[in-house]
Motif scaffolding. Structure first.
Motif, PDB file in Angstrom:
ATOM      1  N   ASN A   3       0.836  -1.189   0.000  1.00  0.00           N
ATOM      2  CA  ASN A   3       0.000   0.000   0.000  1.00  0.00           C
ATOM      3  C   ASN A   3       0.873   1.241   0.000  1.00  0.00           C
ATOM      4  N   THR A   4       0.372   2.294  -0.616  1.00  0.00           N
ATOM      5  CA  THR A   4       1.027   3.583  -0.605  1.00  0.00           C
ATOM      6  C   THR A   4       0.299   4.447   0.411  1.00  0.00           C
ATOM      7  N   TYR A   5       1.006   4.872   1.441  1.00  0.00           N
ATOM      8  CA  TYR A   5       0.409   5.686   2.496  1.00  0.00           C
ATOM      9  C   TYR A   5       0.757   7.150   2.246  1.00  0.00           C
ATOM     10  N   LEU A   6      -0.271   8.004   2.294  1.00  0.00           N
ATOM     11  CA  LEU A   6      -0.101   9.423   2.004  1.00  0.00           C
ATOM     12  C   LEU A   6      -0.585  10.279   3.168  1.00  0.00           C
ATOM     13  N   THR A   7       0.079  11.392   3.387  1.00  0.00           N
ATOM     14  CA  THR A   7      -0.427  12.386   4.335  1.00  0.00           C
ATOM     15  C   THR A   7      -1.575  13.137   3.667  1.00  0.00           C
ATOM     16  N   THR A   8      -2.263  13.949   4.422  1.00  0.00           N
ATOM     17  CA  THR A   8      -3.369  14.739   3.861  1.00  0.00           C
ATOM     18  C   THR A   8      -2.860  15.646   2.742  1.00  0.00           C
ATOM     19  N   GLU A   9      -1.710  16.258   2.931  1.00  0.00           N
ATOM     20  CA  GLU A   9      -1.161  17.159   1.927  1.00  0.00           C
ATOM     21  C   GLU A   9      -0.777  16.406   0.647  1.00  0.00           C
ATOM     22  N   GLU A  10      -0.203  15.216   0.788  1.00  0.00           N
ATOM     23  CA  GLU A  10       0.153  14.414  -0.377  1.00  0.00           C
ATOM     24  C   GLU A  10      -1.096  13.960  -1.134  1.00  0.00           C
ATOM     25  N   LEU A  11      -2.130  13.543  -0.396  1.00  0.00           N
ATOM     26  CA  LEU A  11      -3.388  13.156  -1.027  1.00  0.00           C
ATOM     27  C   LEU A  11      -4.010  14.352  -1.743  1.00  0.00           C
ATOM     28  N   SER A  12      -3.945  15.505  -1.115  1.00  0.00           N
ATOM     29  CA  SER A  12      -4.472  16.729  -1.696  1.00  0.00           C
ATOM     30  C   SER A  12      -3.850  17.012  -3.068  1.00  0.00           C
ATOM     31  N   ALA A  13      -2.558  16.841  -3.169  1.00  0.00           N
ATOM     32  CA  ALA A  13      -1.868  17.071  -4.438  1.00  0.00           C
ATOM     33  C   ALA A  13      -2.297  16.055  -5.498  1.00  0.00           C
ATOM     34  N   ARG A  14      -2.557  14.833  -5.099  1.00  0.00           N
ATOM     35  CA  ARG A  14      -2.930  13.786  -6.069  1.00  0.00           C
ATOM     36  C   ARG A  14      -4.351  13.936  -6.589  1.00  0.00           C
ATOM     37  N   ILE A  15      -5.292  14.283  -5.696  1.00  0.00           N
ATOM     38  CA  ILE A  15      -6.695  14.322  -6.128  1.00  0.00           C
ATOM     39  C   ILE A  15      -7.188  15.746  -6.409  1.00  0.00           C
ATOM     40  N   LYS A  16      -6.308  16.714  -6.250  1.00  0.00           N
ATOM     41  CA  LYS A  16      -6.616  18.116  -6.565  1.00  0.00           C
ATOM     42  C   LYS A  16      -7.767  18.681  -5.729  1.00  0.00           C
ATOM     43  N   TYR A  17      -7.801  18.284  -4.455  1.00  0.00           N
ATOM     44  CA  TYR A  17      -8.726  18.856  -3.475  1.00  0.00           C
ATOM     45  C   TYR A  17      -7.875  19.549  -2.420  1.00  0.00           C
ATOM     46  N   ASP A  18      -8.356  20.643  -1.898  1.00  0.00           N
ATOM     47  CA  ASP A  18      -7.654  21.334  -0.829  1.00  0.00           C
ATOM     48  C   ASP A  18      -7.567  20.422   0.392  1.00  0.00           C
ATOM     49  N   ALA A  19      -6.459  20.480   1.107  1.00  0.00           N
ATOM     50  CA  ALA A  19      -6.274  19.643   2.299  1.00  0.00           C
ATOM     51  C   ALA A  19      -7.373  19.891   3.330  1.00  0.00           C
ATOM     52  N   ARG A  20      -7.833  21.132   3.447  1.00  0.00           N
ATOM     53  CA  ARG A  20      -8.924  21.431   4.397  1.00  0.00           C
ATOM     54  C   ARG A  20     -10.216  20.744   3.989  1.00  0.00           C
ATOM     55  N   THR A  21     -10.478  20.652   2.690  1.00  0.00           N
ATOM     56  CA  THR A  21     -11.675  19.964   2.208  1.00  0.00           C
ATOM     57  C   THR A  21     -11.605  18.483   2.555  1.00  0.00           C
ATOM     58  N   ILE A  22     -10.431  17.899   2.394  1.00  0.00           N
ATOM     59  CA  ILE A  22     -10.263  16.488   2.749  1.00  0.00           C
ATOM     60  C   ILE A  22     -10.531  16.297   4.232  1.00  0.00           C
ATOM     61  N   ARG A  23      -9.935  17.132   5.069  1.00  0.00           N
ATOM     62  CA  ARG A  23     -10.099  16.990   6.527  1.00  0.00           C
ATOM     63  C   ARG A  23     -11.523  17.285   6.992  1.00  0.00           C
ATOM     64  N   ASN A  24     -12.145  18.324   6.431  1.00  0.00           N
ATOM     65  CA  ASN A  24     -13.435  18.790   6.943  1.00  0.00           C
ATOM     66  C   ASN A  24     -14.653  18.183   6.261  1.00  0.00           C
ATOM     67  N   CYS A  25     -14.530  17.805   4.983  1.00  0.00           N
ATOM     68  CA  CYS A  25     -15.704  17.335   4.247  1.00  0.00           C
ATOM     69  C   CYS A  25     -15.643  15.861   3.850  1.00  0.00           C
ATOM     70  N   LEU A  26     -14.482  15.398   3.430  1.00  0.00           N
ATOM     71  CA  LEU A  26     -14.396  14.035   2.905  1.00  0.00           C
ATOM     72  C   LEU A  26     -14.117  12.997   3.983  1.00  0.00           C
ATOM     73  N   LYS A  27     -13.261  13.342   4.940  1.00  0.00           N
ATOM     74  CA  LYS A  27     -12.903  12.383   5.994  1.00  0.00           C
ATOM     75  C   LYS A  27     -14.135  12.049   6.820  1.00  0.00           C
ATOM     76  N   ASP A  28     -14.363  10.790   7.003  1.00  0.00           N
ATOM     77  CA  ASP A  28     -15.469  10.228   7.787  1.00  0.00           C
ATOM     78  C   ASP A  28     -16.835  10.337   7.120  1.00  0.00           C
ATOM     79  N   SER A  29     -16.909  10.892   5.906  1.00  0.00           N
ATOM     80  CA  SER A  29     -18.157  10.829   5.160  1.00  0.00           C
ATOM     81  C   SER A  29     -17.944  10.015   3.885  1.00  0.00           C
ATOM     82  N   VAL A  30     -16.889  10.313   3.158  1.00  0.00           N
ATOM     83  CA  VAL A  30     -16.547   9.577   1.946  1.00  0.00           C
ATOM     84  C   VAL A  30     -15.329   8.692   2.197  1.00  0.00           C
TER      85      VAL A  30
END
Length: 71
Positions: A3-30
């Motif tokens: 598995n490739t493990y990514l930090t929030t910032e690394e994931l943000s760069a890959r999927i082109k979503y702001d890191a805050r969006t990942i933390r506040n909107c996507l985490k624990d819902s999607v």
């Protein structure tokens, strides 16, 4: 399976979503703990599992899932 493990910032760069969006909107819902991310050694740090996220991003979403999300 490797598995490739990514930090929030690394994931943000890959999927082109702001890191805050990942933390506040996507985490624990999607992005779900134990499926899309882990907390190594029971700590606070979150590592996202790229292969699982990539697989789910490419999966089609059923219309019933979209309607249920609106209610």
């Amino acid at each position: 399976m490797n598995n490739t493990y990514l930090t929030t910032e690394e994931l943000s760069a890959r999927i082109k979503y702001d890191a805050r969006t990942i933390r506040n909107c996507l985490k624990d819902s999607v992005l779900l703990e134990g499926v899309h991310y882990i907390r190594p050694f029971g700590g606070r740090k979150i590592l996202y599992i790229w292969e699982r996220i990539e697989k789910d991003m490419a999966s089609p979403v059923a219309t019933s899932d979209l309607i249920a999300g609106l209610q």
